[in-house]
Motif scaffolding. Structure first.
Motif, PDB file in Angstrom:
ATOM      1  N   SER A 184       0.842  -1.186   0.000  1.00 43.53           N
ATOM      2  CA  SER A 184       0.000   0.000   0.000  1.00 43.53           C
ATOM      3  C   SER A 184       0.879   1.238   0.000  1.00 43.53           C
ATOM      4  O   SER A 184       1.904   1.276   0.677  1.00 43.53           O
ATOM      5  CB  SER A 184      -0.902   0.026   1.232  1.00 43.53           C
ATOM      6  N   ILE A 185       0.463   2.242  -0.763  1.00 40.13           N
ATOM      7  CA  ILE A 185       1.190   3.509  -0.857  1.00 40.13           C
ATOM      8  C   ILE A 185       0.193   4.621  -0.556  1.00 40.13           C
ATOM      9  O   ILE A 185      -0.870   4.684  -1.156  1.00 40.13           O
ATOM     10  CB  ILE A 185       1.775   3.709  -2.273  1.00 40.13           C
ATOM     11  N   ASP A 186       0.520   5.493   0.393  1.00 41.41           N
ATOM     12  CA  ASP A 186      -0.323   6.648   0.707  1.00 41.41           C
ATOM     13  C   ASP A 186       0.349   7.916   0.208  1.00 41.41           C
ATOM     14  O   ASP A 186       1.540   8.115   0.414  1.00 41.41           O
ATOM     15  CB  ASP A 186      -0.549   6.774   2.218  1.00 41.41           C
ATOM     16  N   GLY A 187      -0.412   8.795  -0.446  1.00 37.86           N
ATOM     17  CA  GLY A 187       0.114  10.090  -0.860  1.00 37.86           C
ATOM     18  C   GLY A 187       1.149  10.035  -1.955  1.00 37.86           C
ATOM     19  O   GLY A 187       2.208  10.623  -1.831  1.00 37.86           O
ATOM     20  N   LEU A 188       0.875   9.346  -3.040  1.00 40.25           N
ATOM     21  CA  LEU A 188       1.805   9.237  -4.162  1.00 40.25           C
ATOM     22  C   LEU A 188       1.653  10.448  -5.078  1.00 40.25           C
ATOM     23  O   LEU A 188       0.550  10.792  -5.494  1.00 40.25           O
ATOM     24  CB  LEU A 188       1.521   7.956  -4.948  1.00 40.25           C
ATOM     25  N   HIS A 189       2.767  11.129  -5.367  1.00 38.39           N
ATOM     26  CA  HIS A 189       2.774  12.250  -6.313  1.00 38.39           C
ATOM     27  C   HIS A 189       3.575  11.830  -7.545  1.00 38.39           C
ATOM     28  O   HIS A 189       4.696  11.345  -7.415  1.00 38.39           O
ATOM     29  CB  HIS A 189       3.416  13.498  -5.694  1.00 38.39           C
ATOM     30  N   VAL A 190       2.986  12.040  -8.715  1.00 37.08           N
ATOM     31  CA  VAL A 190       3.631  11.684  -9.973  1.00 37.08           C
ATOM     32  C   VAL A 190       3.611  12.908 -10.880  1.00 37.08           C
ATOM     33  O   VAL A 190       2.562  13.527 -11.070  1.00 37.08           O
ATOM     34  CB  VAL A 190       2.896  10.512 -10.671  1.00 37.08           C
ATOM     35  N   SER A 191       4.776  13.285 -11.420  1.00 30.10           N
ATOM     36  CA  SER A 191       4.850  14.372 -12.399  1.00 30.10           C
ATOM     37  C   SER A 191       5.028  13.762 -13.777  1.00 30.10           C
ATOM     38  O   SER A 191       5.896  12.914 -13.968  1.00 30.10           O
ATOM     39  CB  SER A 191       6.020  15.300 -12.087  1.00 30.10           C
ATOM     40  N   PHE A 192       4.191  14.205 -14.722  1.00 32.61           N
ATOM     41  CA  PHE A 192       4.246  13.670 -16.062  1.00 32.61           C
ATOM     42  C   PHE A 192       3.838  14.755 -17.042  1.00 32.61           C
ATOM     43  O   PHE A 192       2.783  15.369 -16.895  1.00 32.61           O
ATOM     44  CB  PHE A 192       3.300  12.459 -16.187  1.00 32.61           C
ATOM     45  N   ASP A 193       4.685  15.019 -18.004  1.00 27.81           N
ATOM     46  CA  ASP A 193       4.397  15.970 -19.075  1.00 27.81           C
ATOM     47  C   ASP A 193       4.002  17.346 -18.522  1.00 27.81           C
ATOM     48  O   ASP A 193       3.070  17.981 -18.985  1.00 27.81           O
ATOM     49  CB  ASP A 193       3.299  15.410 -19.976  1.00 27.81           C
ATOM     50  N   GLY A 194       4.744  17.787 -17.480  1.00 22.07           N
ATOM     51  CA  GLY A 194       4.537  19.117 -16.926  1.00 22.07           C
ATOM     52  C   GLY A 194       3.375  19.243 -15.953  1.00 22.07           C
ATOM     53  O   GLY A 194       3.099  20.323 -15.456  1.00 22.07           O
ATOM     54  N   LYS A 195       2.662  18.166 -15.669  1.00 23.13           N
ATOM     55  CA  LYS A 195       1.554  18.194 -14.712  1.00 23.13           C
ATOM     56  C   LYS A 195       1.871  17.281 -13.541  1.00 23.13           C
ATOM     57  O   LYS A 195       2.568  16.286 -13.687  1.00 23.13           O
ATOM     58  CB  LYS A 195       0.249  17.738 -15.368  1.00 23.13           C
ATOM     59  N   THR A 196       1.331  17.629 -12.370  1.00 19.95           N
ATOM     60  CA  THR A 196       1.506  16.821 -11.175  1.00 19.95           C
ATOM     61  C   THR A 196       0.191  16.154 -10.823  1.00 19.95           C
ATOM     62  O   THR A 196      -0.856  16.793 -10.822  1.00 19.95           O
ATOM     63  CB  THR A 196       1.993  17.681  -9.996  1.00 19.95           C
ATOM     64  N   TYR A 197       0.251  14.867 -10.536  1.00 20.29           N
ATOM     65  CA  TYR A 197      -0.918  14.086 -10.156  1.00 20.29           C
ATOM     66  C   TYR A 197      -0.721  13.596  -8.725  1.00 20.29           C
ATOM     67  O   TYR A 197       0.362  13.136  -8.371  1.00 20.29           O
ATOM     68  CB  TYR A 197      -1.094  12.890 -11.097  1.00 20.29           C
ATOM     69  N   GLU A 198      -1.763  13.706  -7.911  1.00 24.36           N
ATOM     70  CA  GLU A 198      -1.719  13.257  -6.523  1.00 24.36           C
ATOM     71  C   GLU A 198      -2.700  12.108  -6.354  1.00 24.36           C
ATOM     72  O   GLU A 198      -3.898  12.263  -6.572  1.00 24.36           O
ATOM     73  CB  GLU A 198      -2.099  14.403  -5.592  1.00 24.36           C
ATOM     74  N   VAL A 199      -2.176  10.934  -5.991  1.00 24.35           N
ATOM     75  CA  VAL A 199      -3.006   9.753  -5.790  1.00 24.35           C
ATOM     76  C   VAL A 199      -3.128   9.539  -4.288  1.00 24.35           C
ATOM     77  O   VAL A 199      -2.122   9.440  -3.586  1.00 24.35           O
ATOM     78  CB  VAL A 199      -2.388   8.506  -6.457  1.00 24.35           C
ATOM     79  N   GLY A 200      -4.358   9.488  -3.778  1.00 25.47           N
ATOM     80  CA  GLY A 200      -4.576   9.386  -2.344  1.00 25.47           C
ATOM     81  C   GLY A 200      -4.050   8.104  -1.728  1.00 25.47           C
ATOM     82  O   GLY A 200      -3.222   8.116  -0.833  1.00 25.47           O
ATOM     83  N   HIS A 201      -4.492   6.946  -2.180  1.00 28.91           N
ATOM     84  CA  HIS A 201      -4.100   5.661  -1.605  1.00 28.91           C
ATOM     85  C   HIS A 201      -4.060   4.633  -2.733  1.00 28.91           C
ATOM     86  O   HIS A 201      -5.013   4.524  -3.504  1.00 28.91           O
ATOM     87  CB  HIS A 201      -5.115   5.233  -0.538  1.00 28.91           C
ATOM     88  N   VAL A 202      -2.966   3.896  -2.827  1.00 28.15           N
ATOM     89  CA  VAL A 202      -2.814   2.895  -3.872  1.00 28.15           C
ATOM     90  C   VAL A 202      -2.519   1.550  -3.231  1.00 28.15           C
ATOM     91  O   VAL A 202      -1.612   1.431  -2.408  1.00 28.15           O
ATOM     92  CB  VAL A 202      -1.651   3.262  -4.838  1.00 28.15           C
ATOM     93  N   ASN A 203      -3.319   0.540  -3.576  1.00 30.22           N
ATOM     94  CA  ASN A 203      -3.041  -0.845  -3.196  1.00 30.22           C
ATOM     95  C   ASN A 203      -2.556  -1.557  -4.446  1.00 30.22           C
ATOM     96  O   ASN A 203      -3.255  -1.569  -5.463  1.00 30.22           O
ATOM     97  CB  ASN A 203      -4.290  -1.552  -2.680  1.00 30.22           C
TER      98      ASN A 203
END
Length: 122
Positions: free
Chosen positions: A82-101
């Motif tokens: 499980s991952i909490d608070g994942l931030h991914v930057s792609f093509d100049g934008k930032t995406y914030e994923v709350g919780h990933v299993n």
């Protein structure tokens, strides 16, 4: 507990796979909240029945072991993280994923002609 070089290399490969899979899900399901961060709700990712081959590769970095692998195969039967608070930057934008299993089932890893070295050593 001491981590063996083979286990370290297998773990690094699986983590790279997980991060790329998480970025793909974030891009597919994002909802814009402002111009800089797109928030994505929780995600459940299952990767199964896959084989990853790493061939003719050299990795070098500080703290890495010195290791040469001619050919080695590993199989991961089942694992969940499980991952909490994942931030991914792609093509100049930032995406914030709350919780990933992330669940991995029956994943094979084949290493062929892989060289790992410590960049701190002369």
């Amino acid at each position: 507990m001491r981590v063996t070089p083979r286990r370290l290399l297998a773990t690094m490969s699986i983590v790279a796979l997980l991060l790329s899979a998480s970025a793909g899900v974030a891009l597919a399901d994002g909802q814009a909240t402002d111009s800089t961060v797109t928030k994505v709700g929780g995600q459940d990712i299952t990767i199964s029945d896959a084989t990853i081959t790493v061939a003719d590769t050299t990795l070098s970095g500080p703290g890495f072991p010195n290791l040469d692998v001619d050919q080695q195969q590993y199989t991961l039967e089942c694992s969940t993280m499980s991952i909490d608070g994942l931030h991914v930057s792609f093509d100049g934008k930032t995406y914030e994923v709350g919780h990933v299993n992330v669940t991995l089932k029956n994943i094979g890893l084949t290493l062929e002609n892989v060289h790992v070295s410590n960049s701190d050593e002369a």
